[in-house]
Write a protein that holds these residues in place. Structure first.
Motif, short mmCIF file in Angstrom:
data_model
loop_
_atom_site.label_atom_id
_atom_site.label_comp_id
_atom_site.label_asym_id
_atom_site.label_seq_id
_atom_site.Cartn_x
_atom_site.Cartn_y
_atom_site.Cartn_z
N SER A 1 1.60 5.07 5.00
CA SER A 1 1.55 3.84 5.11
C SER A 1 3.17 2.99 5.26
O SER A 1 3.47 1.94 5.81
N LEU B 1 -8.00 6.10 8.16
CA LEU B 1 -7.93 5.82 6.79
C LEU B 1 -8.61 6.88 5.97
O LEU B 1 -9.98 6.90 5.98
N ILE C 1 -3.61 -5.40 4.50
CA ILE C 1 -3.66 -5.22 2.81
C ILE C 1 -3.23 -6.79 2.11
O ILE C 1 -2.46 -7.46 2.56
N ASN D 1 4.53 1.42 8.78
CA ASN D 1 3.46 1.75 9.92
C ASN D 1 2.89 0.53 10.38
O ASN D 1 2.62 -0.55 9.66
N CYS E 1 -8.00 4.69 -1.81
CA CYS E 1 -7.30 5.05 -0.62
C CYS E 1 -6.36 6.17 -0.96
O CYS E 1 -5.68 6.30 -1.64
N LEU F 1 -0.17 -1.59 10.04
CA LEU F 1 -0.57 -2.37 8.61
C LEU F 1 0.10 -3.76 8.67
O LEU F 1 1.41 -3.75 8.94
N LYS G 1 -4.60 8.39 2.03
CA LYS G 1 -3.71 8.68 3.03
C LYS G 1 -4.10 7.81 4.49
O LYS G 1 -5.20 7.74 4.61
N ILE G 2 -2.97 7.89 5.21
CA ILE G 2 -3.34 7.45 6.74
C ILE G 2 -2.89 8.44 7.62
O ILE G 2 -1.74 9.05 7.21
N LEU H 1 0.80 -1.09 0.10
CA LEU H 1 0.05 0.08 0.09
C LEU H 1 0.86 1.24 -0.02
O LEU H 1 1.69 1.34 1.16
#
Length: 321
Positions: free
Chosen positions: A134, A219, A239, A137, A211, A140, A213-214, A129
């Motif tokens: 991301s 999210l 993911i 992170n 998607c 994730l 951004k985080i 991702l």
């Protein structure tokens, strides 16, 4: 000058089949080395479906994939005289005068009488991702963790194929997680019956979402039709964008052995390639009606090692197994 390490047999590939082959080779008296291209043993079961159950392995009605791999690795490590090297890439390979010569990265040079290729379908690396927030992170996950880690958590699954849908249903049935599945298209690519189970399992379905951004525990996504942006809170994101396959570990060897268009190595009934001292087992090899099962590779390991022993020892001194 860097000293080379000399062995009877090199097992190339540290998945379930390679681990068992290394254990068995050493158990039968062969000086053995195991080389793996990634940073851990376990191969495809660990990288693709560690928390799923395997139902076609003898002696178990069902066994967790990670548990099976752990058992095989523990069995292997009971033989501490087996040398194991991880994170290795093959730089060059020569087979001459009945000896295989390998040069790996980090100045590792190995010479063996015999080679057993157990690289399966190659090394698997997840498609990442790639959005702001991301990278590195820890919330994730590309490999699903033990189910209990997701209890009472808000979990988002990204992807629209069989793997994403299967994991959404699995987690819904085996955890107390609040689960959402997000796909960037307007229809899933997964099996239709499994897609129907999503609603029955109370999985929140968000289609046509891109998607963006985080940010902390949020999210941000954009609807591809309305262009409206929204944020979705989460504790973990899983993911499932598929895998890239890297088979460079055996590329120099494929120049020497016969293989089909899919790079599956052609072997005879003794798992031997067209070269006397090179063998292939597991999903790295092919022959008519070969079953795609872990236990098949284990049997092939026994056949290959038995053939190697008959070449090293005189027949009247050797008892087959």
């Amino acid at each position: 000058m860097i000293d080379k390490m000399v062995y009877d047999v090199l097992i190339l590939g540290g998945g379930p089949v390679g681990c068992f082959a290394a254990y068995l080779a050493n158990d039968k008296g062969l000086k053995t080395v195991l080389v793996e291209s990634t940073n851990q043993l376990g191969g495809q079961p660990i990288n693709l479906f560690a928390q799923k159950n395997i139902t076609d392995y003898p002696g178990f009605a069902s066994i967790n994939a990670k548990q099976l791999v752990d058992n095989l690795v523990n069995q292997l490590k009971h033989h501490d005289e087996i040398d194991i090297f991880l994170n290795k890439q093959l730089i060059s390979f020569k087979n001459q005068n009945g000896m295989c010569n390998f040069v790996f990265n980090d100045d590792l040079i190995i010479e063996t009488k015999f080679l057993i290729i157990a690289t399966g379908n190659g090394s698997f690396f997840p498609n990442l991702l790639q959005i702001p927030g991301s990278e590195n992170n820890k919330k994730l996950h590309y490999i699903v963790q033990p189910y209990e880690e997701y209890n009472d958590k808000k979990v988002i699954i990204l992807g629209g194929g069989d793997s994403a849908v299967d994991w959404a249903n699995n987690l819904a049935n085996k955890t107390t997680a609040d689960i959402s599945i997000i796909h960037r298209r307007d229809i899933f690519r997964a099996n239709g019956e499994n897609v129907k189970l999503l609603s029955k399992n109370n999985v929140r379905i968000l289609l046509n979402k891109e998607c963006l951004k985080i940010n902390d525990n949020a999210l941000f996504v954009k609807d591809n039709l309305s262009k409206i942006e929204e944020s979705i809170s989460f504790d973990n994101i899983i993911i499932q964008y598929g895998q890239k396959i890297n088979n460079t570990l055996i590329e120099p060897i494929l120049k020497n052995v016969e293989h089909n268009v899919g790079n599956k190595i052609i072997v005879n009934r003794n798992q031997q390639t067209n070269i006397d001292n090179i063998y292939a087992i597991g999903n790295a090899c092919t022959y008519i009606n070969r079953p795609n099962m872990i236990i098949t590779g284990h049997g092939e390991a026994a056949v290959a090692i038995n053939d190697i022993i008959t070449k090293i020892k005189k027949y009247d001194e050797h008892k087959t197994f």
